[in-house]
Every structure is written in structure tokens, then in C-alpha cells.
Write a protein that holds these residues in place. Structure first.
Motif, PDB file in Angstrom:
ATOM      1  N   SER A  11       0.831  -1.190   0.000  1.00  0.00           N
ATOM      2  CA  SER A  11       0.000   0.000   0.000  1.00  0.00           C
ATOM      3  C   SER A  11       0.867   1.242   0.000  1.00  0.00           C
ATOM      4  CB  SER A  11      -0.881  -0.023   1.241  1.00  0.00           C
ATOM      5  OG  SER A  11      -1.524   1.193   1.400  1.00  0.00           O
ATOM      6  N   LEU A  12       0.463   2.238  -0.773  1.00  0.00           N
ATOM      7  CA  LEU A  12       1.212   3.487  -0.826  1.00  0.00           C
ATOM      8  C   LEU A  12       0.865   4.403   0.332  1.00  0.00           C
ATOM      9  CD1 LEU A  12       1.171   4.387  -4.621  1.00  0.00           C
ATOM     10  CD2 LEU A  12       3.103   3.659  -3.248  1.00  0.00           C
ATOM     11  N   SER A  13      -0.191   4.065   1.074  1.00  0.00           N
ATOM     12  CA  SER A  13      -0.646   5.015   2.086  1.00  0.00           C
ATOM     13  C   SER A  13       0.405   5.294   3.156  1.00  0.00           C
ATOM     14  CB  SER A  13      -1.962   4.563   2.713  1.00  0.00           C
ATOM     15  OG  SER A  13      -1.825   3.337   3.348  1.00  0.00           O
ATOM     16  N   PRO A  14       1.212   4.313   3.628  1.00  0.00           N
ATOM     17  CA  PRO A  14       2.238   4.682   4.607  1.00  0.00           C
ATOM     18  C   PRO A  14       3.269   5.649   4.034  1.00  0.00           C
ATOM     19  CG  PRO A  14       1.967   2.301   4.525  1.00  0.00           C
ATOM     20  CD  PRO A  14       1.226   2.875   3.379  1.00  0.00           C
ATOM     21  N   VAL A  15       3.627   5.479   2.777  1.00  0.00           N
ATOM     22  CA  VAL A  15       4.618   6.358   2.158  1.00  0.00           C
ATOM     23  C   VAL A  15       4.049   7.765   2.021  1.00  0.00           C
ATOM     24  CG1 VAL A  15       6.000   6.734   0.087  1.00  0.00           C
ATOM     25  CG2 VAL A  15       5.647   4.417   0.913  1.00  0.00           C
ATOM     26  N   GLY A  59       1.739   8.973   3.859  1.00  0.00           N
ATOM     27  CA  GLY A  59       1.662   9.481   5.226  1.00  0.00           C
ATOM     28  C   GLY A  59       2.990  10.047   5.698  1.00  0.00           C
ATOM     29  N   LEU A  60       4.072   9.343   5.379  1.00  0.00           N
ATOM     30  CA  LEU A  60       5.402   9.806   5.784  1.00  0.00           C
ATOM     31  C   LEU A  60       5.733  11.144   5.143  1.00  0.00           C
ATOM     32  CD1 LEU A  60       8.208   9.472   7.034  1.00  0.00           C
ATOM     33  CD2 LEU A  60       8.830   8.048   5.095  1.00  0.00           C
ATOM     34  N   VAL A  61       5.478  11.241   3.858  1.00  0.00           N
ATOM     35  CA  VAL A  61       5.762  12.494   3.144  1.00  0.00           C
ATOM     36  C   VAL A  61       4.927  13.627   3.733  1.00  0.00           C
ATOM     37  CG1 VAL A  61       5.561  13.652   0.905  1.00  0.00           C
ATOM     38  CG2 VAL A  61       6.463  11.330   1.018  1.00  0.00           C
ATOM     39  N   ALA A  62       3.654  13.329   3.983  1.00  0.00           N
ATOM     40  CA  ALA A  62       2.761  14.350   4.551  1.00  0.00           C
ATOM     41  C   ALA A  62       3.259  14.792   5.934  1.00  0.00           C
ATOM     42  CB  ALA A  62       1.335  13.803   4.663  1.00  0.00           C
ATOM     43  N   LEU A  63       3.719  13.835   6.731  1.00  0.00           N
ATOM     44  CA  LEU A  63       4.245  14.146   8.072  1.00  0.00           C
ATOM     45  C   LEU A  63       5.398  15.139   7.978  1.00  0.00           C
ATOM     46  CD1 LEU A  63       4.521  13.188  11.178  1.00  0.00           C
ATOM     47  CD2 LEU A  63       6.273  11.686  10.316  1.00  0.00           C
ATOM     48  N   LEU A  64       6.342  14.851   7.089  1.00  0.00           N
ATOM     49  CA  LEU A  64       7.520  15.723   6.954  1.00  0.00           C
ATOM     50  C   LEU A  64       7.107  17.104   6.444  1.00  0.00           C
ATOM     51  CD1 LEU A  64       9.977  13.121   5.371  1.00  0.00           C
ATOM     52  CD2 LEU A  64      10.038  14.025   7.689  1.00  0.00           C
ATOM     53  N   ILE A  66       6.772   7.711  12.774  1.00  0.00           N
ATOM     54  CA  ILE A  66       7.006   6.764  11.676  1.00  0.00           C
ATOM     55  C   ILE A  66       6.990   5.317  12.180  1.00  0.00           C
ATOM     56  CG2 ILE A  66       8.628   6.059   9.875  1.00  0.00           C
ATOM     57  CD1 ILE A  66       9.663   8.975   9.904  1.00  0.00           C
ATOM     58  N   VAL A  67       7.891   5.005  13.098  1.00  0.00           N
ATOM     59  CA  VAL A  67       8.069   3.586  13.449  1.00  0.00           C
ATOM     60  C   VAL A  67       6.896   3.040  14.259  1.00  0.00           C
ATOM     61  CG1 VAL A  67       9.571   1.951  14.627  1.00  0.00           C
ATOM     62  CG2 VAL A  67      10.563   3.798  13.286  1.00  0.00           C
ATOM     63  N   GLN A  68       6.417   3.809  15.211  1.00  0.00           N
ATOM     64  CA  GLN A  68       5.289   3.302  16.017  1.00  0.00           C
ATOM     65  C   GLN A  68       4.038   3.077  15.169  1.00  0.00           C
ATOM     66  OE1 GLN A  68       4.923   4.810  20.032  1.00  0.00           O
ATOM     67  NE2 GLN A  68       2.708   4.873  19.808  1.00  0.00           N
ATOM     68  N   PRO A  69       3.653   4.018  14.287  1.00  0.00           N
ATOM     69  CA  PRO A  69       2.513   3.720  13.414  1.00  0.00           C
ATOM     70  C   PRO A  69       2.735   2.488  12.542  1.00  0.00           C
ATOM     71  CG  PRO A  69       2.980   6.053  13.359  1.00  0.00           C
ATOM     72  CD  PRO A  69       4.085   5.410  14.129  1.00  0.00           C
ATOM     73  N   LEU A  70       3.973   2.287  12.070  1.00  0.00           N
ATOM     74  CA  LEU A  70       4.261   1.086  11.271  1.00  0.00           C
ATOM     75  C   LEU A  70       4.059  -0.171  12.111  1.00  0.00           C
ATOM     76  CD1 LEU A  70       7.438   1.946   9.144  1.00  0.00           C
ATOM     77  CD2 LEU A  70       5.149   1.458   8.307  1.00  0.00           C
ATOM     78  N   ALA A  71       4.523  -0.129  13.360  1.00  0.00           N
ATOM     79  CA  ALA A  71       4.359  -1.286  14.243  1.00  0.00           C
ATOM     80  C   ALA A  71       2.876  -1.567  14.484  1.00  0.00           C
ATOM     81  CB  ALA A  71       5.081  -1.033  15.567  1.00  0.00           C
ATOM     82  N   ASN A  72       2.098  -0.511  14.715  1.00  0.00           N
ATOM     83  CA  ASN A  72       0.657  -0.695  14.938  1.00  0.00           C
ATOM     84  C   ASN A  72      -0.030  -1.229  13.693  1.00  0.00           C
ATOM     85  OD1 ASN A  72       0.999   0.261  17.507  1.00  0.00           O
ATOM     86  ND2 ASN A  72       0.333   2.348  17.026  1.00  0.00           N
ATOM     87  N   ARG A  73       0.411  -0.738  12.541  1.00  0.00           N
ATOM     88  CA  ARG A  73      -0.155  -1.196  11.270  1.00  0.00           C
ATOM     89  C   ARG A  73       0.098  -2.690  11.082  1.00  0.00           C
ATOM     90  NH1 ARG A  73      -1.100   0.520   5.778  1.00  0.00           N
ATOM     91  NH2 ARG A  73      -0.114  -0.929   4.345  1.00  0.00           N
TER      92      ARG A  73
END
Lengths: 330, 104
Positions: free
Chosen positions: A66-70, A72-77, A262-269
Motif C-alpha cells: 500500500s502506498l498510504s504509509p509512504v 503518510g510519511l511524506v505528509a508528516l515531513l 514513523i516507526v510506532q505507526p508502522l508497528a501498529n499497522r
């Protein structure tokens, strides 16, 4: 039979064999359609089209990360640093400090996590990849599983499935049925097996959580090292001290963002994806539990289908095809 | 009514072609001739429409002895309804800034 007709037969045979399990009902229509086309070259073109259709169906069932995490990361930065820049923040201080802060924090966190990670378990890169991929089993996989379970009731049908844990579960369930083990024992044994499978998958979640904690702490370490370094320059002008202190604070920001953003949301995902994947193994357990209680395989698979979440449920046409396959196998 | 399929240009073309004679059973090659869609495009569309309950299929015995039976297709009631909706959508044209149905 000329060469074109011979090639048409070969292509459509390959296309028919290559169809996903749930599309096997279309194999014979494809073959007969090629045989019915009188012109040899037209038949060859049709057979080539059948092959394209088969691969198209195969590709459709493939899962893409899924592209959504990527995104999300770009949006976060963008939101964090964009907002900082809009209010007049000094991006140049951050840009200058970022390379060495990242080096200290990320490399140190990687090293610390590798100490915590057990030998043979998933590494950080594997854990990140699994998190980005998300849920392993999609609708088409449940469809294929239902067909495999129906065919598995026929002793001569080979069970070919790409998930080794699922294959082992099916083999164990089949063996327990043959040994006429009591239904409650089958249920308990398979439940324990599934819990073990999911616990193994959750090791990747633990790796990510360890990595996130390490990033947080080493962000703090980088900040303190920067502060200690700044203390040695207390006689310098205020703007110099301010710049140095600001650069050291970048480390804290980097650690916090990396860990919590970044890492915690990935872990939850990944954790949520593993919980979803449990439905796949529970499907197998439900089928064998129902069969051990005396249900025939069609009813057992039907009951398992009813237990699926809505977004994974089989549609009516797939259920009808399942029912017709189970009648054929009976 | 079942979920609407993804309305690509090819899906619309297929539905409109099938709507011309909605009660006639047609085999794949005949549908391909009518729509211009090749087997590689047509079969996935037929599969999707069948999954969603818009398409019915059956085996038809050949008219000539010695020929193989063929799988034939036609729209279900829901499929006819959907095809009519698609035909109406396709027929809408702008008239003075407003949309109106083109009279048949």
C-alpha cells in the motif's frame, strides 16, 4: 492440424491451467471457444487473448504494498517542517544538523535493536517491509482457500498453496480427521497452532517497537551530547551558542518524529494486519471443526465463509461456484 | 441491485452491445466481433459481470453435429437494468449549459 491450430491449442491449454482456483470454471469455456473458431489464425489470436486474460486475473490477485504509509510519511515531513518554516523557523539550522544527528540516532538505534533481536528472527528491514505490505491475505486468497479445502477432501487432489503455515494447518486438520480425534480436541489443537503462528508473526512487531524506543532514547542522547558540546563554548557570542544549542535540539526532534511519527505507526499497522490475517487460519480451523462434528465439506466451508468479515466475504457468484464444485467432487 | 462494476469504456461498450438483443444468448467470439474487444479484455469483463450477477451463462449444444458445445452469455435482469442506465448516461448531452436526455 496445422501449426497455427496446434499453437492455439497449446496456448489455450496453458491459459486454462494458469487460471486462479476460483476461475477454473472459465477454463473449459476458453478451450471450447478456441475449438469452435473455424479459422486457424483467428483461433490462435483468441487463444493468445485467453492467455492475456489468465495473466490479468493472476496479476489482479497479487497484492501491492500500500502506498498510504509512504504518502503518510511524506505528509508528516511536509506538515511538520512546512509549518515550522511558515512561522519563520530556521530550516538551515535543521538541514545543517540533520546528517550527523541522523547518523548518531539511526545507526545507534539500529545497533541497539540488533542486540535485542533474536537470532533467526525478523530483522528491521524485513519488519518494515511487512508493515508496508499490510494484510497478507485478501479476498482472492480466501476464495482460493475455500477451493483448496473443498479439493483437499478428495484424497487424490494435491494441495498446492503458497502459505506453508496454512498448508501445515490443513495437513494437521486432515490427519486429525482421519484419526477421528474428538471435535473439541481438534478445535483446541488448531487454536493453539494458530496462536503459535501469529505469535511468530508478531516478532516483527516487537522488532519495530524496540527500534522505535531506541530512536526515542538515542534522540535524547544526541540532544544531551550536543548540549554538553555547547557548554564548552559558553564564552562565545549568544548567537553562536544559540545556533549550537538549536542544532543539538534537532537530535531530539529527529528521534521523536522517527519514533512516534514513523516507526510506532508502522508497528501498529503490522499488528493490525497480523490480527486480520488470523481470519485466514481461523477459516481453516472452522472448516475442520465443522467436519469433525459431522458436517460435509461444502457445509463446513459455507459456515467458515459466513464467519468472514464483510470486506473479505465471498460474493454470491463465488459461493455458487463453490457449491457447484463441491457437488462435482461429491 | 448488486454493486456496480468499474465503468470503464470497455465495460460500457460491452453492456451496450449486449443490450441490443438482451434475451439472445451469445458466445464469446460473437461478442468480441460485436464490440471489437479482444479475448484478453473481454474475458476479465465477463468474469467481473458474472461475479456481480449481471451476466448469466450456460452451455449451448452445437447446431452442427461433431462441433464442440460453446459457453454462451446474456445479461440477467439486473444486467439489463444496468445496461439501460449506462445507455442513458451515455446519451446525455449538454444543451445550452444544461444536461438533457437525447430522445430515442
Amino acid at each position: 492440424m496445422n501449426l497455427a491450430r496446434h499453437m492455439a491449442h497449446g496456448l489455450v491449454h496453458h491459459a486454462a491451467r494458469g487460471l486462479p482456483w476460483a476461475r477454473t470454471a472459465w477454463a473449459e469455456p476458453m478451450r471450447q471457444e478456441v475449438d469452435s473458431i473455424e479459422d486457424d489464425l483467428a483461433a490462435l489470436r483468441w487463444a493468445a487473448g485467453c492467455l492475456v486474460a489468465t495473466y490479468s486475473e493472476r496479476i489482479t490477485t497479487m497484492r501491492l504494498a500500500s502506498l498510504s504509509p509512504v504518502i503518510g510519511l511524506v505528509a508528516l515531513l511536509v506538515f511538520v517542517f512546512g509549518g515550522y518554516w511558515i512561522i519563520g523557523g530556521h530550516i538551515d539550522v535543521i538541514v545543517e544538523a540533520l546528517p550527523h544527528e541522523l547518523t548518531i540516532i539511526v545507526l545507534a538505534a539500529l545497533a541497539a535493536t540488533s542486540i535485542l533481536t533474536s537470532v533467526g528472527g525478523p530483522g528491521i528491514w524485513q519488519a518494515v517491509t511487512l508493515a508496508l505490505r499490510g494484510r497478507r491475505f485478501q479476498n482472492a486468497d480466501y476464495r482460493d482457500l475455500a477451493f483448496v479445502l473443498i479439493n483437499a477432501s478428495n484424497a487424490s487432489a494435491p494441495v498446492a498453496f503458497r502459505d506453508t503455515a496454512a498448508v501445515r494447518l490443513i495437513d494437521d486438520g486432515t490427519a486429525m480427521l482421519e484419526q477421528q480425534i474428538a471435535p473439541d480436541q481438534i478445535g483446541s489443537l488448531l487454536h493453539a497452532r494458530i496462536a503459535g503462528i501469529l505469535a511468530g508473526h508478531r516478532r516483527a512487531v516487537q522488532v519495530l517497537r524496540n527500534f522505535g524506543r531506541s530512536l526515542l532514547w538515542f534522540g535524547g542522547v544526541a540532544f544531551l551530547l550536543g548540549a554538553v558540546h555547547t557548554l564548552g563554548f559558553f564564552t562565545e557570542p549568544l548567537e553562536v551558542i544559540g545556533g549550537m544549542f538549536g542544532a543539538s535540539a534537532v537530535g531530539l526532534v529527529v528521534g521523536l518524529m522517527a519514533a512516534i511519527g514513523i516507526v510506532q505507526p508502522l508497528a501498529n499497522r503490522l499488528d493490525a494486519a497480523i490480527a486480520d490475517d488470523g481470519n485466514f487460519y481461523e477459516f481453516i480451523r472452522t472448516v475442520f471443526l465443522s467436519r469433525s462434528a459431522g458436517s460435509d465439506v461444502a457445509l463446513a466451508v459455507h459456515m467458515a465463509c459466513n464467519g468472514l468479515p464483510e470486506d473479505l466475504a465471498l460474493n454470491q457468484n463465488e459461493r455458487d461456484t463453490l457449491a457447484s464444485v463441491s457437488v462435482t467432487r461429491a | 441491485m448488486p454493486r456496480r462494476p468499474n465503468m470503464s469504456k470497455q465495460t460500457r461498450l460491452l453492456l451496450e452491445t449486449m443490450l441490443e438483443e438482451p434475451l439472445t444468448w451469445r458466445h464469446g467470439y460473437e461478442i468480441s466481433k460485436g464490440t471489437g474487444l479482444k479475448a484478453g479484455t473481454l474475458y476479465p469483463l465477463l468474469m467481473r459481470l458474472a461475479d456481480l450477477g449481471y451476466l448469466a451463462s450456460k452451455w449451448k449444444q452445437p447446431d452442427q453435429p461433431g462441433r464442440p458445445p460453446r459457453h454462451v452469455y446474456r445479461l440477467t435482469g439486473n444486467g439489463i437494468e444496468l445496461a439501460r442506465e449506462v445507455a442513458q448516461e451515455n446519451a446525455k448531452v449538454p444543451t445550452g449549459g444544461k444536461y438533457a436526455l437525447v430522445p430515442s
